[in-house]
Design a protein around this motif. Structure first.
Motif, short mmCIF file in Angstrom:
data_model
loop_
_atom_site.label_atom_id
_atom_site.label_comp_id
_atom_site.label_asym_id
_atom_site.label_seq_id
_atom_site.Cartn_x
_atom_site.Cartn_y
_atom_site.Cartn_z
N UNK A 495 0.24 -1.10 -0.22
CA UNK A 495 0.06 -0.08 0.20
C UNK A 495 0.97 1.21 -0.23
N UNK A 496 2.22 1.29 0.54
CA UNK A 496 3.06 2.21 0.68
C UNK A 496 3.48 2.85 -0.53
N UNK A 497 3.96 1.52 -1.09
CA UNK A 497 3.90 2.03 -2.36
C UNK A 497 3.50 2.01 -3.84
N UNK A 498 2.38 1.46 -3.78
CA UNK A 498 1.03 2.17 -4.39
C UNK A 498 0.88 3.75 -4.04
N UNK A 499 0.93 4.34 -3.07
CA UNK A 499 0.67 5.37 -2.65
C UNK A 499 1.37 6.52 -2.74
N UNK A 500 2.92 6.39 -2.27
CA UNK A 500 4.16 7.60 -3.20
C UNK A 500 4.43 7.33 -4.34
N UNK A 501 4.03 5.91 -5.34
CA UNK A 501 4.60 5.61 -6.34
C UNK A 501 4.92 6.91 -7.30
N UNK A 502 3.18 7.75 -7.29
CA UNK A 502 3.64 8.54 -8.27
C UNK A 502 4.62 10.04 -7.45
N UNK A 503 3.69 10.44 -6.64
CA UNK A 503 5.02 11.54 -5.74
C UNK A 503 6.29 11.25 -6.31
N UNK A 504 6.78 9.92 -5.54
CA UNK A 504 8.36 10.05 -5.42
C UNK A 504 8.40 9.87 -7.11
N UNK A 505 7.66 9.31 -8.31
CA UNK A 505 7.76 9.54 -9.31
C UNK A 505 8.01 10.98 -10.08
N UNK A 506 7.08 11.89 -9.73
CA UNK A 506 7.27 13.41 -10.14
C UNK A 506 8.36 14.46 -9.50
N UNK A 507 8.43 13.60 -8.54
CA UNK A 507 10.07 14.11 -7.86
C UNK A 507 10.80 13.82 -8.51
N UNK A 508 11.17 12.95 -8.68
CA UNK A 508 12.61 12.50 -9.67
C UNK A 508 12.42 13.00 -11.24
N UNK A 509 10.83 12.86 -12.25
CA UNK A 509 11.15 13.67 -13.03
C UNK A 509 11.24 15.68 -12.79
N UNK A 510 10.65 16.05 -11.86
CA UNK A 510 11.09 17.81 -11.89
C UNK A 510 12.59 17.85 -11.13
N UNK A 511 13.28 16.63 -11.05
CA UNK A 511 14.98 17.27 -10.57
C UNK A 511 15.38 16.67 -12.10
N UNK A 512 14.49 15.87 -12.10
CA UNK A 512 15.25 15.21 -14.55
C UNK A 512 15.34 16.68 -15.13
N UNK A 513 14.58 17.54 -14.84
CA UNK A 513 14.18 18.35 -16.08
C UNK A 513 14.84 19.45 -15.80
N UNK A 514 15.11 20.26 -14.06
CA UNK A 514 16.22 20.79 -13.94
C UNK A 514 17.56 20.49 -13.52
N UNK A 515 18.04 19.34 -14.00
CA UNK A 515 19.45 19.04 -14.26
C UNK A 515 19.96 18.59 -15.72
N UNK A 516 18.88 18.89 -16.23
CA UNK A 516 18.81 18.02 -17.43
C UNK A 516 20.02 18.51 -18.57
N UNK A 517 21.16 17.75 -19.07
CA UNK A 517 22.48 19.04 -19.21
C UNK A 517 22.83 18.60 -20.46
N UNK A 518 21.49 18.34 -21.40
CA UNK A 518 22.00 17.72 -22.76
C UNK A 518 22.63 16.77 -23.54
N UNK A 519 23.19 15.85 -21.85
CA UNK A 519 23.18 14.37 -22.91
C UNK A 519 21.69 13.02 -22.71
N UNK A 520 21.20 13.26 -24.61
CA UNK A 520 20.48 12.37 -24.90
C UNK A 520 20.46 11.15 -23.93
N UNK A 521 20.95 10.27 -24.65
CA UNK A 521 20.80 9.21 -23.97
C UNK A 521 21.44 9.22 -22.04
N UNK A 522 21.51 9.79 -21.87
CA UNK A 522 21.65 9.88 -20.39
C UNK A 522 20.14 10.23 -19.62
#
Length: 605
Positions: A495-522
């Motif tokens: 239940x904890x994994x299911x409830x927190x899955x989207x929040x964790x994924x959204x945080x990682x997406x926001x962090x990736x969008x802020x740290x995107x350095x032009x390396x397409x493959x990475x």
């Protein structure tokens, strides 16, 4: 009825064929116990500790078989890979089967017997035949001969109890890997992460490696022999398949561009298990000789400083004493013992606060203690020095540091006696009023009978009464619901994994969008990890090493919409093509937006 028969006969032959095939597939099948067969198989009967067994239990004769009960295998970790069903029609004969997939991870070498798996269908028991397998210890080879290997290191093998012991785990690779997962049980130690994992390049004996590095701090808890157990690193190695189509007479199609995985599908994932060597430690006890008193098991190098918020105040005012303990080792464990100043000050402690600093190989920081001081006398007062004892593992001895004595001036006040505690009076003064104004004494005078009726039960009276009756049970229900949810988050992992899955994924997406350095493959690799981690948490799947086909099956089994399943499969396929197909490029912002839309769609399902 005849008109329907006529229309069916005049229908094109290929439509009639499809209609009859669909009717045949949808017809129920009577399955008897004699038609059911159960068998287990492994993809290899001899592996090393770096490999895994892929085991399948196939139930022929039904598509509704229950989950088999696995045997007790103390020398293996068992992971379920899900189930799949199939139905074949050959010459009018239908064959149904259900396949259960498992992954067996060996923990030690030796010869083992796998099985039997047991299950019941319609009350009839079925078992599989046992399978003999062999697990060999991995032959040692030079690092330059391995495509991927791991190592763990510590700076000393003789630490003291509570001494900071930095541990470094490195994974070297010269091929592409995916889904790296590290497991390092450290029950005999207190541990703390030292920053996020690092990734860099290193050359060993002329060979260039990509390195993943994890750093953590260990604190031995007890003296004597201790072992840092082997770290278990699971990953998928991307291997190139040999080309099945050769064109020696056509140099155009022999170009590397047409031999890429995009055209030939020449890559595969091989699951590997890396294990580091255990590290034997001889944990030294803190010496009893010259042990100071008091001593709070502080180990490292530290200093102490104390300040007052002001040095001049009136008697009865308060001031703040701030004591800062700063150093390297275990500063978060610092405990202060203030000197006795009961005759001059009243001391009220506050909650201390710790701030961590330091790099990837140590823990440093400062712990700030605050106290409220109330002077009990006037004149020039001195708060004595504060001492702190610790053990220095570099010098193998105890040390004591102390702050400077602090002086302040307390000015007496004229009504100093009023600062003393006031006791309640035992006798009540005579405060009876004079009877010289009798009219004011009995004013107001009520002469009407209505003046003595109850006027408090009007419309405005019942509103607070209703709120007073309804709010407590409503607050209790809200609290009970929140408490149940908190308990479920604490004890129900799925239940904890299911409830927190989207929040964790959204945080990682926001962090990736802020740290995107032009390396397409990475960027594509990180997006694939984020989406796979979300799917694993949302569906309660182990790890992230599942194929797009397996994800499609899991989503279909959980009744997701077909358009959601198709979009997920297409995006995972796109990730793999962009990572491993030569000459493929992507727009990171577009791919980020597409990944975010998919997660929002799956979360809303």
């Amino acid at each position: 009825m005849r008109s329907w028969v006529y229309k069916f006969k005049t229908t094109p032959r290929w439509i009639r064929f499809l209609f009859l095939t669909a009717a045949l597939l949808s017809a129920p099948v009577a399955v008897s116990a004699a038609d059911i067969r159960v068998a287990a198989s492994v993809d290899n009967t001899e592996i090393t500790l770096e490999d895994v067994f892929n085991l399948k239990v196939v139930v022929e004769g039904t598509q509704q078989a229950p989950e088999p009960e696995p045997p007790t295998l103390p020398d293996f970790k068992i992971r379920s890979g899900g189930r799949s069903s199939s139905l074949q029609v050959i010459n009018g004969q239908r064959t149904a089967s259900t396949t259960f997939s498992y992954q067996l991870i060996p923990t030690q070498p030796g010869n083992f017997t796998i099985g039997p798996f047991t299950l019941k269908i319609d009350g009839n028991p079925y078992i599989t035949a046992p399978i003999q397998i062999t697990v060999r210890k991995q032959e040692s080879s030079a690092p330059s001969e391995s495509v991927v290997f791991a190592e763990v290191s510590v700076p000393t093998h003789q630490p003291y109890v509570n001494e900071l012991l930095p541990l470094t785990l490195k994974v070297y690779r010269k091929v592409d890997v995916r889904n790296v997962n590290v497991e390092l049980p450290l029950d005999a130690f207190r541990k703390q992460e030292l920053g996020p994992p690092k990734q860099y390049h290193r050359v060993l004996k002329g060979v260039r490696y990509d390195v993943y590095e994890w750093n953590m701090a260990l604190y031995p808890l007890r003296p004597g022999k201790a072992t840092v157990p082997p770290a278990l690193i699971e990953l998928d190695v991307v291997e190139q398949k040999p080309s099945e189509r050769k064109r020696p007479l056509d140099p155009f199609f022999n170009d590397p561009f047409f031999q890429s995985p995009f055209f030939q599908n020449q890559y595969q994932l091989k699951h590997k298990i890396l294990r580091t060597e255990p590290i034997e430690l001889d944990v030294l006890p803190l010496p009893e000789t010259n042990r100071p008193d008091p001593f709070s098991n502080l180990v490292g190098q530290f200093k102490i400083d104390a300040t007052l918020s002001r040095t001049q105040l009136d008697q009865g005012d308060t001031l703040t004493l701030t004591v800062t303990v700063e150093g390297e080792g275990n500063p978060q464990d610092a405990v202060l013992h203030l000197p006795d100043a009961g005759a001059l000050f009243k001391v009220y402690p506050d909650q201390p606060q710790f701030t961590r600093s330091g790099g990837d190989d140590t823990i440093a920081g400062k712990k700030v203690f605050k106290y409220a001081l109330v002077p009990l006398a006037s004149g020039t007062l001195t708060f004595p020095a504060i001492r702190l004892a610790y053990f220095d593992p570099r010098a193998h001895t105890y040390r004591t540091v102390h702050s400077e004595p602090l002086s302040l001036t307390v000015t007496p006040v004229e009504n100093a006696a009023s600062l003393q505690t006031v006791e309640p009076q035992t006798g009540a003064p005579d405060v009876r009023p004079s009877l010289q104004s009798p009219v004011e004494d009995i004013n107001p005078i009520h002469t009407r009978r209505e003046d003595f009726s109850d006027q408090s039960t009007g419309s405005g009276f019942w509103i607070p009464v209703a709120l007073g009756l309804l709010l407590p049970p409503a607050a209790f229900l809200i609290f009970a619901r929140l408490h149940r949810q908190r308990q479920r988050l604490q004890f129900d992992t799925a239940y904890k994994r299911r409830v927190t899955a989207f929040t964790q994924a959204e945080q990682r997406l926001n962090r990736l969008a802020a740290e995107c350095n032009g390396d397409d493959r990475k960027t594509v690799q990180e997006l694939s990890q984020i989406v796979r981690a979300y799917i694993g948490d949302r569906l309660n799947l182990q790890g992230t090493a599942f194929t797009p086909g397996e994800v499609e099956e899991q989503l279909r089994n959980r009744n997701f919409k077909e358009e959601q399943i198709t979009a997920t499969r297409q995006l995972l396929d796109k990730y793999e093509i962009l990572q491993y197909a030569a000459g493929q490029h992507s727009d990171p912002e577009t791919l980020l937006a597409e990944s975010r839309r998919l997660l929002e769609t799956l979360e809303a399902a």
